[in-house]
Structures are given as C-alpha cells and as structure tokens.
Motif scaffolding. Structure first.
Motif, PDB file in Angstrom:
ATOM      1  N   GLY A   1       0.755  -1.330  -0.192  1.00 59.58           N
ATOM      2  CA  GLY A   1      -0.129  -0.068   0.228  1.00 59.58           C
ATOM      3  C   GLY A   1       0.826   1.238  -0.126  1.00 59.58           C
ATOM      4  N   TRP A   2       2.170   1.116  -0.169  1.00 58.47           N
ATOM      5  CA  TRP A   2       3.005   2.497  -0.579  1.00 58.47           C
ATOM      6  C   TRP A   2       2.689   2.796  -1.696  1.00 58.47           C
ATOM      7  CZ3 TRP A   2       4.557   5.143   4.034  1.00 58.47           C
ATOM      8  CH2 TRP A   2       4.575   4.442   5.167  1.00 58.47           C
ATOM      9  N   SER A   3       2.763   4.164  -2.081  1.00 56.66           N
ATOM     10  CA  SER A   3       2.549   4.439  -3.542  1.00 56.66           C
ATOM     11  C   SER A   3       3.823   4.603  -3.941  1.00 56.66           C
ATOM     12  CB  SER A   3       1.741   5.658  -3.393  1.00 56.66           C
ATOM     13  OG  SER A   3       1.753   6.399  -4.677  1.00 56.66           O
ATOM     14  N   ALA A   4       4.214   4.291  -5.325  1.00 59.87           N
ATOM     15  CA  ALA A   4       5.299   4.660  -6.017  1.00 59.87           C
ATOM     16  C   ALA A   4       5.340   5.906  -6.399  1.00 59.87           C
ATOM     17  CB  ALA A   4       5.271   3.764  -7.043  1.00 59.87           C
ATOM     18  N   ASN A   5       4.010   6.514  -6.219  1.00 57.62           N
ATOM     19  CA  ASN A   5       3.790   7.793  -7.023  1.00 57.62           C
ATOM     20  C   ASN A   5       3.813   8.858  -5.808  1.00 57.62           C
ATOM     21  OD1 ASN A   5       2.861  10.173  -8.331  1.00 57.62           O
ATOM     22  ND2 ASN A   5       0.875   9.030  -8.841  1.00 57.62           N
ATOM     23  N   LYS A   6       5.116   9.605  -5.324  1.00 62.84           N
ATOM     24  CA  LYS A   6       4.830  10.331  -4.091  1.00 62.84           C
ATOM     25  C   LYS A   6       4.137  11.652  -4.073  1.00 62.84           C
ATOM     26  CE  LYS A   6       6.714   8.090  -0.868  1.00 62.84           C
ATOM     27  NZ  LYS A   6       6.035   7.833   0.585  1.00 62.84           N
ATOM     28  N   ILE A   7       4.426  12.470  -5.299  1.00 58.72           N
ATOM     29  CA  ILE A   7       3.764  13.775  -5.035  1.00 58.72           C
ATOM     30  C   ILE A   7       2.449  13.596  -5.959  1.00 58.72           C
ATOM     31  CG2 ILE A   7       3.727  16.075  -5.910  1.00 58.72           C
ATOM     32  CD1 ILE A   7       6.515  16.037  -5.880  1.00 58.72           C
ATOM     33  N   VAL A   8       1.398  13.500  -5.180  1.00 60.99           N
ATOM     34  CA  VAL A   8       0.036  13.233  -6.006  1.00 60.99           C
ATOM     35  C   VAL A   8      -0.808  14.256  -6.799  1.00 60.99           C
ATOM     36  CG1 VAL A   8      -0.191  11.090  -4.734  1.00 60.99           C
ATOM     37  CG2 VAL A   8      -0.952  13.016  -3.705  1.00 60.99           C
ATOM     38  N   LEU A   9      -1.009  15.274  -5.851  1.00 58.01           N
ATOM     39  CA  LEU A   9      -1.907  16.158  -6.391  1.00 58.01           C
ATOM     40  C   LEU A   9      -1.913  17.637  -6.063  1.00 58.01           C
ATOM     41  CD1 LEU A   9      -5.196  13.993  -5.524  1.00 58.01           C
ATOM     42  CD2 LEU A   9      -4.104  14.260  -7.651  1.00 58.01           C
ATOM     43  N   GLY A  10      -2.187  18.520  -6.777  1.00 58.07           N
ATOM     44  CA  GLY A  10      -2.072  19.963  -6.475  1.00 58.07           C
ATOM     45  C   GLY A  10      -3.480  20.661  -6.510  1.00 58.07           C
ATOM     46  N   LYS A  11      -3.403  21.962  -6.244  1.00 59.95           N
ATOM     47  CA  LYS A  11      -4.659  22.590  -6.383  1.00 59.95           C
ATOM     48  C   LYS A  11      -5.418  22.582  -7.564  1.00 59.95           C
ATOM     49  CE  LYS A  11      -4.129  27.448  -6.474  1.00 59.95           C
ATOM     50  NZ  LYS A  11      -3.575  28.704  -6.038  1.00 59.95           N
TER      51      LYS A  11
ATOM     52  N   SER B   1      -6.175  19.838  -9.429  1.00 60.49           N
ATOM     53  CA  SER B   1      -6.465  18.564  -9.314  1.00 60.49           C
ATOM     54  C   SER B   1      -8.257  18.562  -9.140  1.00 60.49           C
ATOM     55  CB  SER B   1      -5.948  17.423  -8.547  1.00 60.49           C
ATOM     56  OG  SER B   1      -4.583  17.682  -8.545  1.00 60.49           O
ATOM     57  N   GLY B   2      -8.927  17.603  -9.763  1.00 59.72           N
ATOM     58  CA  GLY B   2     -10.348  17.604  -9.683  1.00 59.72           C
ATOM     59  C   GLY B   2     -10.800  16.425  -8.982  1.00 59.72           C
ATOM     60  N   ARG B   3     -11.952  16.363  -8.671  1.00 60.28           N
ATOM     61  CA  ARG B   3     -12.651  15.367  -7.868  1.00 60.28           C
ATOM     62  C   ARG B   3     -12.261  14.065  -8.189  1.00 60.28           C
ATOM     63  NH1 ARG B   3     -16.973  12.543  -6.788  1.00 60.28           N
ATOM     64  NH2 ARG B   3     -18.151  12.417  -4.663  1.00 60.28           N
ATOM     65  N   ASN B   4     -12.469  13.694  -9.493  1.00 55.36           N
ATOM     66  CA  ASN B   4     -12.248  12.251  -9.990  1.00 55.36           C
ATOM     67  C   ASN B   4     -10.743  11.905  -9.521  1.00 55.36           C
ATOM     68  OD1 ASN B   4     -14.586  11.928 -10.555  1.00 55.36           O
ATOM     69  ND2 ASN B   4     -14.405  12.364 -12.878  1.00 55.36           N
ATOM     70  N   ALA B   5      -9.820  12.826  -9.696  1.00 53.06           N
ATOM     71  CA  ALA B   5      -8.420  12.436  -9.682  1.00 53.06           C
ATOM     72  C   ALA B   5      -8.208  12.320  -8.137  1.00 53.06           C
ATOM     73  CB  ALA B   5      -7.549  13.497 -10.139  1.00 53.06           C
ATOM     74  N   PHE B   6      -8.791  13.087  -7.341  1.00 46.87           N
ATOM     75  CA  PHE B   6      -8.902  12.677  -6.004  1.00 46.87           C
ATOM     76  C   PHE B   6      -9.183  11.236  -5.534  1.00 46.87           C
ATOM     77  CE2 PHE B   6     -10.615  13.400  -1.825  1.00 46.87           C
ATOM     78  CZ  PHE B   6      -9.624  13.688  -0.976  1.00 46.87           C
ATOM     79  N   LYS B   7     -10.601  11.145  -6.030  1.00 43.43           N
ATOM     80  CA  LYS B   7     -11.228   9.886  -5.749  1.00 43.43           C
ATOM     81  C   LYS B   7     -10.185   8.794  -6.120  1.00 43.43           C
ATOM     82  CE  LYS B   7     -15.761   7.883  -6.139  1.00 43.43           C
ATOM     83  NZ  LYS B   7     -17.040   7.804  -6.713  1.00 43.43           N
ATOM     84  N   GLN B   8      -9.755   8.797  -7.408  1.00 46.85           N
ATOM     85  CA  GLN B   8      -8.955   7.600  -7.887  1.00 46.85           C
ATOM     86  C   GLN B   8      -7.526   7.439  -6.835  1.00 46.85           C
ATOM     87  OE1 GLN B   8      -9.308   5.590 -10.458  1.00 46.85           O
ATOM     88  NE2 GLN B   8      -7.723   4.509  -9.574  1.00 46.85           N
ATOM     89  N   ARG B   9      -7.289   8.654  -6.556  1.00 48.10           N
ATOM     90  CA  ARG B   9      -6.026   8.511  -5.637  1.00 48.10           C
ATOM     91  C   ARG B   9      -6.412   7.958  -4.356  1.00 48.10           C
ATOM     92  NH1 ARG B   9      -2.373   7.146  -6.421  1.00 48.10           N
ATOM     93  NH2 ARG B   9      -0.646   7.246  -5.024  1.00 48.10           N
ATOM     94  N   LEU B  10      -7.542   8.237  -3.850  1.00 48.80           N
ATOM     95  CA  LEU B  10      -7.906   7.331  -2.457  1.00 48.80           C
ATOM     96  C   LEU B  10      -7.890   6.017  -2.728  1.00 48.80           C
ATOM     97  CD1 LEU B  10     -11.004   9.894  -1.104  1.00 48.80           C
ATOM     98  CD2 LEU B  10      -8.802   9.327  -0.139  1.00 48.80           C
ATOM     99  N   GLN B  11      -8.559   5.670  -3.984  1.00 51.57           N
ATOM    100  CA  GLN B  11      -8.770   4.377  -4.050  1.00 51.57           C
ATOM    101  C   GLN B  11      -7.486   3.540  -4.317  1.00 51.57           C
ATOM    102  OE1 GLN B  11     -10.935   3.485  -7.845  1.00 51.57           O
ATOM    103  NE2 GLN B  11     -12.953   4.153  -6.696  1.00 51.57           N
ATOM    104  N   ASP B  12      -6.354   4.040  -4.849  1.00 52.98           N
ATOM    105  CA  ASP B  12      -4.945   3.824  -4.988  1.00 52.98           C
ATOM    106  C   ASP B  12      -4.356   3.757  -3.673  1.00 52.98           C
ATOM    107  OD1 ASP B  12      -5.315   3.935  -7.734  1.00 52.98           O
ATOM    108  OD2 ASP B  12      -4.088   5.839  -7.997  1.00 52.98           O
ATOM    109  N   LEU B  13      -4.746   4.308  -2.832  1.00 56.32           N
ATOM    110  CA  LEU B  13      -4.105   4.340  -1.537  1.00 56.32           C
ATOM    111  C   LEU B  13      -4.964   3.304  -0.384  1.00 56.32           C
ATOM    112  CD1 LEU B  13      -3.788   8.272  -0.803  1.00 56.32           C
ATOM    113  CD2 LEU B  13      -1.899   6.550  -0.669  1.00 56.32           C
ATOM    114  N   GLY B  14      -5.938   2.794  -1.105  1.00 63.82           N
ATOM    115  CA  GLY B  14      -6.546   1.733  -0.421  1.00 63.82           C
ATOM    116  C   GLY B  14      -7.612   2.387   0.598  1.00 63.82           C
TER     117      GLY B  14
END
Ligand code: KIV
Ligand code: ZN
Length: 512
Positions: free
Chosen positions: A321-331, A333-346
């Motif tokens: 569950g550690w992400s390879a993709n360290k810097i994820v999002l910025g100001k 970023s949209g809701r879908n990208a945020f939701k996807q990131r949550l999913q990737d983080l489990g």
C-alpha cells in the motif's frame, strides 16, 4: 493446495487494552471496515461484558461487517458469554472467544481456584457457549506457563465440549521461538482429540519475539490461526504484528507453504488509521509500515535498487500500500483524480458525502500547500470532520503572538454547539497559550496525558500532525489534528479530544 493460515485480528480488543489506546465506537467501526477490506478472517471486536460501550461497539461491528467473522471475548462464566452472544446477534458470522487462566500462578494468586475448579469452569463455559454459537474459541490464559499435563486435560475437555478453535497464549511474552513451537506441537500430539479443532497462537512482545514465536507456532507447532494486531498494538510491548506476520508468510512462502487471504495493499492505510486513532506513532524503522521501511539511503543501496530492485528489496512497497507515486495532487486536481488517488491508497470512504467532505478539505489544503503527498491525504481522511464524528467544538481561527523575551499570547475562535466563541490566554509557549485559550471558555478540567507532534511528510513545508490525549473522570480519549501550522494543528487536536469527551455515545475505556 496449500493450507490456509487464518488471520485473527485483535486490534480492537487486545490492542485497545494498551493504556491510552481507547477508541470510540465510531473509530472502532471505521477500523473494523478497514480490517474487512484487508480480508482479515476474524475480527475480535471487543469484550462485550466489560462495559456498555464495548457491548455497543461489538454489536455495531457485528451488524456492519459481512465478510469477516466477528468475535467477542468473554470470561469463562455464563454472564460474560450471554453478553457476548447478545452483542453478536445479527452477525453474518459470529464467534465467542472464552478464556480462563490455567497457569499455577494465575489460578492460585489471581483466580484463587483449584485446578479442578478451573477445569470444571472451562468445561461448563464452553458447553454453555456452544449452545449459543457454533463457533467457539477457547484460550487457556497464560497457557505457555501452564503445567503441560494439566493443560492437556483442559484442552481435551473443551474440545470434547465443542470448542472449534484452541488458542494457546503466551500472555506475558515469556516464550522463545523454538520452545513455543515445540510446546504447541507437543500439545497437539498429546491431546487425543486435537484434530477436532483449529490450533491458534497468541503471543505478546515483551521480549520482542511475538512475531518470531507466532511463526514458530505455525511452522513447528502446526498452528493454523495467528492472533495479531495492526502495528503490533497492545498492552506493554504489544502483540504480534499483523503486517509482519502476514508479509513473512507471503514473502517466505517457500518456507511456510501456507496461503493467507489478506489483501496486503490495504496494510499501510490500516496502519496509518490505527496510529492516528490511538495516537501510537509508528517508528520510522518499523518493518513493512515504518516510513523508512522501503527507503534506501546509502549510495550503494540506491545504485543497486536502480539497477535491479531485488538487489535490496524483498517485498514491493506498492504490494503493502505504499505508493510509488509520491507527489500526488495539487490545487488544480479535480474530484475524480482525488477519488482515484483515495482508491489507489486503499482508502474507501463510506459515502459520496464523505468523499465530498474530504475533497473540500483537500482543496483547502491545496490552497496553502503546493505539493500534496499521500501522507497528507491519509491524514485528511482520518480527520473526524470528514468522518462524521460528533462535532460539538470546531476550529475557526487563531491569532497568536510570540516574541523572544515576551510571554506568548493567543486568541482562538471556535464553535461551541454551533455558536462562535472567542477564548484568549497567554502561556509558556504558543501551543500552551492556544490550548489555554480554549480552556478559558470550555473549562473541561481534563488532564493532558499526551501531546505529540509529527511532521507528516518530513519537511518544513509538511503538515504537522498533533495528537492530544486527555483524561477526565476515568475516560481517556485521543484527538488528532493536522495542519501546516502546528499551533493550529494542536488546537484542532485539542478540540477533537474535547469532542470525544463531550460525546455521550462514546465509550468509557474498558481497560483492565
Ligand atoms: O494474552 C492473553 O492471554 C489474552 C487472552 C484473553 C487470549 O489476550
Ligand atoms: Zn493477549
């Protein structure tokens, strides 16, 4: 096909017995949901007879969880067992876990019972429990320090009464791996009906060997259930750590030859959730879930990993569950990208409303901090405002002044039952002044038993995560707050702890 190793998680029962680690019902439910996502086989949700709060927590979890067996602990008496059965009503799969001490020391000094009385009580209790539930686990407390002949008689008796799992605790963490493994094997060989039950290990970590002892119980002793907790949480030095035991069996399948059903990519999120909820920080060099567990600092190691990752890595960080993709999002970023990131983080939030609340907080944070790391997102979703805990007090704003040679002063605006109030105070330092400004209005009288600050992503640009533990009239609660300004984070943590003290639905810590 390989045998299955059953993973029995007791974070919410034995883990919670750790002084200061008490959890509210809502927190326990959130962790139980994460354990279900992890595909833990059995969740020990609490000790129903120990308090009304624990009863409620077991009952709520029993009715919310569908894919894992939900278990309640019960002392070996009819009242405890009936209470456990009642709390488990409605569960898709329920287990009663009953125990009585069998070591000479515990029987004589603690229980003041003769071995014959203990044997009879164990027998009657398992019989009683089996009439209420088909799945009954029996534990001889302090089993490892018990007389083996007596222990064999007790275990044979309870299996004859229908115990389906026999758990042999090393209650005080006294065992060493080879001896514990052989102890389990010899019990299994000597108890005539041992094949009628699943054998389980339960090891405490007083000598730092809980995981090693549990694995020896599996490998040498033939146990097929391990009892463990997230981050090894538990009384004194803790319990066997789930993430370590699971990754050992998975990574060294060549040696253990066993299947584990755990979905390991949810491990880091579970670790983070338990740590934030209890205020028990995970040490950076902790195996699997520590911040440095997959960091390669030395030049030789970095060079090796870049050329071929398996030169220095035996597990893949993303697999736990550690992400390879360290810097994820910025100001932007949209809701879908945020939701996807949550999913990737489990992380699975319970509803779209929770996602929206978390996204609003994310946007607020992104306005103040250019790079949002995974750790920031995990802190954000653990925020109680996102997860609907009872919010009587809410942070609004802080004005604070400190200057060398002068006493710091703070003015804090917060909501109290929906109304804005303003508190003002000076203090020894800016944090002290800010928390005193809250107390100037609330006058809770609570004693602070822990204050800790942790930089979430390791730089000065990082958010500070503050844990405050308060004690009042026998209740112990933890509040967590995160913010790029650590004084604000402290105020948020303090208000979060006050919210828990305030909430009637929350439980009295059932410690002891
Ligand atoms: O450590 C122990 O003995 C226990 C039992 C109640 C299983 O936690
Ligand atoms: Zn224990």
């Amino acid at each position: 096909m390989a045998d299955k190793l059953i993973i029995f998680d007791t974070t919410l029962r034995d883990g919670e017995q750790s002084p200061g680690a008490s959890m509210t019902r809502d927190e326990k439910l959130r962790i139980a949901r994460q354990l279900e996502r992890l595909k833990v086989d059995v969740i020990e949700a609490g000790f129903a007879a120990s308090s009304n709060g624990d009863f409620e927590a077991v009952h709520t979890i029993a009715n919310a969880i569908k894919d894992s067996t939900v278990c309640s602990l019960a002392r070996a008496n009819d009242r405890d067992i009936s209470r456990a059965a009642e709390a488990l009503q409605g569960a898709a799969r329920a287990r009663i876990h009953t125990f009585i001490a069998t070591s000479p020391l515990h029987m004589e000094k603690k229980l003041r019972m003769t071995p014959e009385q203990v044997l009879e009580q164990a027998k009657q209790s398992v019989r009683f429990a089996r009439n209420l539930c088909a799945d009954v686990e029996f534990s001889p407390e302090d089993g490892y320090r018990s007389d083996p002949d007596f222990l064999c008689r007790v275990l044979e008796t309870v299996i004859a009464e229908g115990a389906t799992t026999i758990n042999v605790p090393d209650t005080v963490g006294y065992a060493v791996p080879e001896l514990y493994g052989n102890f389990i094997r010899s019990l299994r060989e000597r108890v005539p009906n041992s094949d009628k039950a699943i054998w389980s290990v339960h090891c405490h970590n007083d000598l730092g060997m809980a995981v090693a002892n549990s694995l020896a119980g599996v490998k040498l002793g033939g146990a097929r259930q391990v009892e463990c907790t997230i981050n090894g949480l538990g009384e004194r030095a803790g319990n066997c750590s789930l993430e370590e035991v699971v990754m050992a069996v998975k990574t060294r399948r060549d040696h253990f030859g066993l299947e584990v059903g755990i979905d390991t990519k949810h491990i880091v999120a579970a670790s983070r959730m338990v740590s934030q909820t209890t205020g028990f920080v995970v040490q950076p060099n902790k195996a699997v879930v520590g911040a440095n567990a997959f960091a390669h600092a030395s030049g030789i190691h970095q060079d090796g990993v870049l050329k071929a990752r398996d030169t220095y890595e035996i597990m893949r960080a993303e697999d736990v569950g550690w992400s390879a993709n360290k810097i994820v999002l910025g100001k932007l970023s949209g809701r879908n990208a945020f939701k996807q990131r949550l999913q990737d983080l489990g992380v699975a939030l319970d509803s779209e409303a929770d996602v929206n609340a978390a996204f609003a907080k994310f946007k607020e944070l992104a306005d103040r901090k250019s790079e949002i790391f995974d750790e920031d997102i995990l802190a954000l979703v653990a925020d109680e405002a996102v997860t609907h805990e009872h919010e009587h007090y809410g942070f609004v704003s802080l004005a604070q002044h400190s200057e060398t040679g002068e006493r710091p002063h703070a003015v804090l605006v917060f909501t109290c039952g929906g109304k804005e109030v303003k508190g003002e105070s000076d203090g020894n330092g800016p944090v002290d002044a800010s928390l005193k400004a809250i107390e100037a209005i609330v006058r809770s009288g609570a004693e602070m038993v822990l204050y800790s600050v942790n930089a979430i992503s390791g730089s000065t640009e990082s958010q500070g995560e503050v844990t405050v533990r308060l004690q009042n009239s026998g209740r112990v609660v933890n509040g967590v707050g995160a913010d790029p300004d650590i004084i604000v984070a402290s105020a948020k943590a303090y208000l979060a702890a006050l919210n828990k003290l305030q909430s009637k639905a929350d439980r009295v810590a059932a410690q002891g």
